[in-house]
Write a protein that holds these residues in place. Structure first.
Motif, mmCIF file in Angstrom:
data_model
loop_
_atom_site.group_PDB
_atom_site.id
_atom_site.type_symbol
_atom_site.label_atom_id
_atom_site.label_comp_id
_atom_site.label_asym_id
_atom_site.label_seq_id
_atom_site.Cartn_x
_atom_site.Cartn_y
_atom_site.Cartn_z
ATOM 1 N N HIS A 252 0.805 -1.217 0.000
ATOM 2 C CA HIS A 252 0.000 0.000 0.000
ATOM 3 C C HIS A 252 0.842 1.273 0.000
ATOM 4 O O HIS A 252 1.902 1.339 0.626
ATOM 5 N N ARG A 253 0.303 2.288 -0.689
ATOM 6 C CA ARG A 253 0.820 3.648 -0.578
ATOM 7 C C ARG A 253 0.089 4.286 0.590
ATOM 8 O O ARG A 253 -1.127 4.467 0.540
ATOM 9 N N ASP B 18 -5.803 9.378 -3.966
ATOM 10 C CA ASP B 18 -4.964 8.390 -4.631
ATOM 11 C C ASP B 18 -4.304 7.424 -3.651
ATOM 12 O O ASP B 18 -3.896 6.323 -4.038
ATOM 13 N N ASP C 202 -3.601 4.587 -1.022
ATOM 14 C CA ASP C 202 -4.289 3.320 -0.744
ATOM 15 C C ASP C 202 -4.822 3.284 0.684
ATOM 16 O O ASP C 202 -5.895 2.737 0.936
ATOM 17 N N ARG C 203 -4.056 3.846 1.600
ATOM 18 C CA ARG C 203 -4.466 3.879 3.000
ATOM 19 C C ARG C 203 -4.089 5.241 3.603
ATOM 20 O O ARG C 203 -3.080 5.841 3.216
#
Length: 289
Positions: free
Chosen positions: A47-48, A146, A148-149
């Protein structure tokens, strides 16, 4: 489209209260024991991850994010194999640009070689429609959508306009600066709750080692609270934060109109009334660590 929390239907509705005063390392040693429960397994190495911090002004912690606490959080995430880490905020209009505030608060130095600073005032923005009573849209940084988390790293403090500033209030930093003027015109506390209809973090951490118990957001009376509150459900985390603040203000005889029931306050009461995170959060378990 509004951003919802990941794994909302999988969370175990636990809020963790970590007792600690100065050694932030102790926070993450204890958090490591319950990490999978705290995140419902929804924050992983692929994740980003955006850490939303508090850079409202250049004043030191607890007005803004503690760089030591932030650095330790980044180290903790990296120990979990998470390396694509962004750290972001947009300062108040009077304090812009955010990059200058990040330097003043030593946040830039804390990130060096570890994570990327994201100043929302340097990024693209997008209007997100919501079905609030007072807000019908919120303009957010595209980069926040944008990610992810999202992890919110908030403080424990009073606020002269909204009474208190915890996790929900931190979301004002996602809002375009020009939308913050009308935000403050009326029904501020209710509007704060409605911002979370547009975007919710996946994990909220409230750094309450030291708190403002009067004044705020940039200056106030500080007292040691010795607590860090962690959870996936933002309303439940703020509920616990308010209980902590009320106890502190009662202890130091500065209630200033604070009431015992969090839902008698406009911010949390409105958050509940608009079904901010559903009804199931009311059955959350508070775990002392």
């Amino acid at each position: 489209m509004p951003r919802k929390r990941a794994g909302e239907d999988k969370e175990n509705l636990q809020v963790f209260r970590i007792q600690v005063f100065e050694d932030v390392g102790d926070v993450y040693k204890k958090l490591d024991l319950v990490w999978e429960n705290a995140t419902a397994g929804q924050i992983t190495p692929d994740h980003r991850v955006l850490i939303k911090i508090n850079l409202n002004t250049g004043d030191p912690y607890p007005a803004s994010t503690c760089p030591v606490m932030l650095s330790a959080l980044i180290d903790f995430l990296r120990s979990k194999g998470i390396h694509d880490i962004w750290v972001g905020d947009c300062s108040s209009i009077s304090a812009l640009p955010t990059r200058k505030v990040a330097e003043q608060t030593k946040v830039l130095a804390a990130l060096r070689g570890k994570a990327r600073i994201v100043c929302f005032d340097e990024e693209a923005w997008v209007r997100v429609p919501i079905q609030g009573i007072y807000l019908k849209h919120v303009t957010l940084p595209q980069i926040a959508l944008d990610a992810d988390r999202i992890i919110s790293l908030a403080n424990l403090k009073t606020h002269r306009h909204s009474d208190y500033s915890f996790g929900l209030k931190l979301s004002v930093g996602f809002m375009h600066p020009l939308e913050r003027y009308p935000l403050h015109h009326d029904h501020l506390s209710e509007k704060i709750a409605e911002i979370s209809l547009a975007l919710q973090p996946d994990l909220t951490i409230i750094d309450g080692r030291t708190a403002f118990i009067t004044g705020g957001p940039e200056q106030g009376r500080t007292e040691k609270a010795g607590i860090v509150i962690v959870g996936g459900n933002p309303l439940a985390v703020d509920f616990e934060a308010y209980r902590t603040m009320y106890s502190l203000k009662r202890k130091y005889a500065c209630l200033e109109g604070f009431v015992e029931d969090p839902f008698e306050t406009a911010q949390l009461g409105h958050g509940r009334d608009i079904g901010l995170v559903g009804l199931s959060w009311q059955n959350y378990e508070c775990v002392e660590l």
